[in-house]
Design an enzyme around this catalytic site. Structure first.
Site, PDB file in Angstrom:
ATOM      1  N   CYS A  54       0.964  -0.959   0.103  1.00  0.00           N
ATOM      2  CA  CYS A  54       0.101  -0.046   0.165  1.00  0.00           C
ATOM      3  C   CYS A  54       0.755   0.998  -0.036  1.00  0.00           C
ATOM      4  O   CYS A  54       2.182   0.803   0.210  1.00  0.00           O
ATOM      5  CB  CYS A  54      -0.867   0.077   1.158  1.00  0.00           C
ATOM      6  SG  CYS A  54      -2.105  -1.001   1.893  1.00  0.00           S
ATOM      7  N   ARG A  89       1.043  -8.231  -3.924  1.00  0.00           N
ATOM      8  CA  ARG A  89       0.599  -7.036  -5.154  1.00  0.00           C
ATOM      9  C   ARG A  89      -0.056  -6.188  -4.326  1.00  0.00           C
ATOM     10  O   ARG A  89      -0.359  -5.506  -3.054  1.00  0.00           O
ATOM     11  CB  ARG A  89      -1.037  -8.421  -5.167  1.00  0.00           C
ATOM     12  CG  ARG A  89      -1.736  -8.178  -4.031  1.00  0.00           C
ATOM     13  CD  ARG A  89      -2.616  -9.561  -4.679  1.00  0.00           C
ATOM     14  NE  ARG A  89      -3.585  -9.793  -3.033  1.00  0.00           N
ATOM     15  CZ  ARG A  89      -4.087 -10.768  -2.517  1.00  0.00           C
ATOM     16  NH1 ARG A  89      -2.799 -11.359  -2.371  1.00  0.00           N
ATOM     17  NH2 ARG A  89      -5.049 -10.658  -1.211  1.00  0.00           N
ATOM     18  N   CYS A  96      -2.995  -3.089  -3.475  1.00  0.00           N
ATOM     19  CA  CYS A  96      -3.619  -3.043  -2.523  1.00  0.00           C
ATOM     20  C   CYS A  96      -4.794  -2.349  -3.592  1.00  0.00           C
ATOM     21  O   CYS A  96      -4.258  -1.386  -4.059  1.00  0.00           O
ATOM     22  CB  CYS A  96      -3.879  -1.797  -2.193  1.00  0.00           C
ATOM     23  SG  CYS A  96      -4.801  -1.479  -0.592  1.00  0.00           S
ATOM     24  N   CYS A 140      -5.835   1.895  -2.294  1.00  0.00           N
ATOM     25  CA  CYS A 140      -5.484   2.782  -1.960  1.00  0.00           C
ATOM     26  C   CYS A 140      -4.216   3.066  -3.912  1.00  0.00           C
ATOM     27  O   CYS A 140      -4.103   3.888  -4.281  1.00  0.00           O
ATOM     28  CB  CYS A 140      -4.072   3.221  -1.425  1.00  0.00           C
ATOM     29  SG  CYS A 140      -2.872   1.841  -1.239  1.00  0.00           S
ATOM     30  N   ASP A 149      19.727  38.194 -13.464  1.00  0.00           N
ATOM     31  CA  ASP A 149      18.057  37.580 -14.681  1.00  0.00           C
ATOM     32  C   ASP A 149      17.662  39.446 -13.864  1.00  0.00           C
ATOM     33  O   ASP A 149      17.965  39.394 -12.664  1.00  0.00           O
ATOM     34  CB  ASP A 149      17.307  36.483 -14.080  1.00  0.00           C
ATOM     35  CG  ASP A 149      15.742  36.805 -14.783  1.00  0.00           C
ATOM     36  OD1 ASP A 149      15.722  36.570 -15.755  1.00  0.00           O
ATOM     37  OD2 ASP A 149      14.987  37.388 -13.610  1.00  0.00           O
TER      38      ASP A 149
END
Length: 507
Positions: free
Chosen positions: A34, A63, A65, A68, A457
């Site tokens: 997750c 694997r 989630c 989420c 600049d």
């Protein structure tokens, strides 16, 4: 970060979204991984394991989630403020180099052996280049499965898989669902969202535009806060006619991609950037998303940046007034270098005029049924063949431009996500007509160095004077040392003190 178990546990228990993409939480008892901000009840600390990348989680057998969706988080901000081997490799992997050129191609671009690259990535990320590219292919496949009606065979090859079998096995392994089941689930989610409130509908992951084949609508996540005013204001105010435009609340531009041209429309929203892509070839989806994220600096960590800049009592009020400023970057590093030369010592309007002439004369035509985009910006190879006398520029500027494009065309000078920032600066400085301002603006917006600084600049000097900062470049640079490594972001806050169109969203 992932090795600091105590800090990681606290972040997970607090559901702190600031750490999404910085590390990933794997849960021993469920076999899933997750993001730190996952809305489910946090597991017991003894069941947590922490990894530095989604690829490392997948390689360890976890694997993703389904709640989420950790594979859709913003990328790690580490790759934005580093130029070492691992950071450059990660930027190249995100740009699809492994899929197009293999690990050997990745190593060649980095100037190391394949074994050295593998060892460095494994040591820091827990996964080698093939595993990292595989994780990215899985995410691309998921996007195409859930957001298009393309046949699975086409999705497999568009995502970069060598075979349909590998595609099927990878999707099952990473998401615990077959590709068909993933699409069915997404279709059901969209149908439910369509019947629900507009707020619920806004949570759907994206879709193919009805009646517009080949056009994808996606959401690009970012770490909050994000201030869109200077980001989109700068892109719109400096837009080159034919290549870029602001239309219907979106910044639109053409993209030069590996398998053909594309057109993207990017729209700021409170919690994401709307991204509408029209691609010649779906295989370019991954690289197109990567370049759009890079353009808008979406993987930055604004909390870390702003906290550092707030330590300066003169900058703090600017940060507090409009936090979350990003550095507007580019989708094409050589293009930006050319435009930086065209912008030397002239107004924004004049620079756009010079660039538009090059586009009309040397750009590649594209079709844009939905807007006014007409060309890709000319490639270095096309510009290297132009007649210098045809350029409506001072003679010294012609020499600067022609020398630049020749070195870009023959790869003597390389500007890209794999560039070594110090080496690129040295090579740019050696070119005729390249002073500190041109080198640093290319370092900031093309190379992506977050510590690039522009003390000479004019706009920065005016802002410094108004704030009571030193006026001479040397004294100003010494004073700005406390802002490191985020001086490019300090530049955005300083520029924003001026009432210039680059600092405002177009009406």
């Amino acid at each position: 970060m992932h090795t600091d178990t105590e800090s990681c546990v606290r972040a997970v228990q607090a559901k702190d979204a600031r750490f999404d993409g910085v590390f990933f939480t794997a849960v021993l008892t469920t076999g899933i991984y997750c993001r730190p901000s996952c809305p489910v009840v946090p597991p017991k600390p003894r069941n947590m394991r922490f990894y530095p990348s989604a690829a490392a989680c997948q390689q360890a057998g976890y694997r993703a989630c389904k709640r989420c969706r950790p594979d859709t988080t913003p990328g790690s901000p580490q790759w934005n403020h580093r130029a070492d081997l691992v950071a450059r490799a990660m930027r190249l992997v995100a740009d699809g180099i492994v899929d197009r050129e293999g690990v050997t191609g990745l190593a060649t671009r980095l100037g190391y052996s394949a074994r050295q690259v593998e060892r460095q990535l494994l040591a820091e990320l827990g996964a080698g280049p093939l595993a990292l590219a595989r994780a990215q292919r899985a995410q691309t496949a998921r996007i195409l499965i859930e957001t298009t009606e393309l046949p699975m065979a086409e999705i497999a090859f568009a995502a970069g898989f060598a075979s349909i079998r590998t595609f099927n096995d990878t999707v099952r392994e990473v998401y615990a669902l077959a590709p068909g089941e993933l699409r069915t689930r997404a279709t059901a989610t969209r149908a439910t969202a369509t019947r629900a409130t507009a707020t619920r509908a806004a949570r759907t992951p994206g879709r193919t535009e009805a009646g517009t084949p080949g056009v994808l609508s996606l959401r690009l996540p970012f770490r909050a806060p994000l201030n869109p005013s200077n980001l989109f204001g700068h892109l719109a105010a400096t837009a080159v006619p034919g290549v870029e435009e602001w239309r219907d609340g979106a910044y639109r531009r053409t993209l030069r991609l590996p398998h053909g041209p594309g057109v993207v429309a990017l729209t700021p929203a409170p919690d994401h950037i709307g991204c509408r892509l029209a691609l010649t070839d779906q295989r370019d989806l991954t690289v197109a998303i990567s370049r759009c994220r890079r353009l808008l600096d979406l993987d930055a960590d604004p909390v870390a940046v702003d906290e550092q800049l707030r330590t300066d009592e003169l900058l703090a009020p600017l940060v507090d007034k409009a936090p979350g400023r990003r550095v507007p970057r580019t989708v094409d590093e050589p293009e930006f270098a050319v435009r930086a030369v065209l912008g030397q010592q002239v107004s924004t309007a004049a620079a756009r005029t010079h660039a538009a002439r090059l586009v009309r004369a040397h750009g590649e035509p594209v079709d844009d049924p939905e807007g006014g985009l007409t060309h890709l910006f000319p490639s270095p190879e096309a510009l290297a063949a132009l007649d210098p006398e045809s350029l409506a520029l001072p003679r010294s500027r012609r020499t600067t431009l022609t020398t630049l494009v020749r070195q870009l065309a023959d790869s003597t000078l390389k500007l890209g996500p794999d560039s070594d920032w110090d080496e690129a600066r040295a090579r740019l400085t050696a070119l005729p007509g390249f002073g500190p301002w041109t080198v640093e603006v290319i370092a900031m917006r093309a190379l992506g160095d977050p510590d690039a600084f522009l003390p000479t600049d004019l706009g920065i000097r005016r802002a410094a004077q108004g704030l009571g900062l030193p006026s001479t470049p040397a004294a100003f640079t010494a004073r700005a040392a406390a802002w490191r490594p985020w001086r490019a972001y300090a530049v955005q806050y300083l520029w924003a003190t001026d009432d210039h169109p680059i600092n405002h969203l177009p009406a």
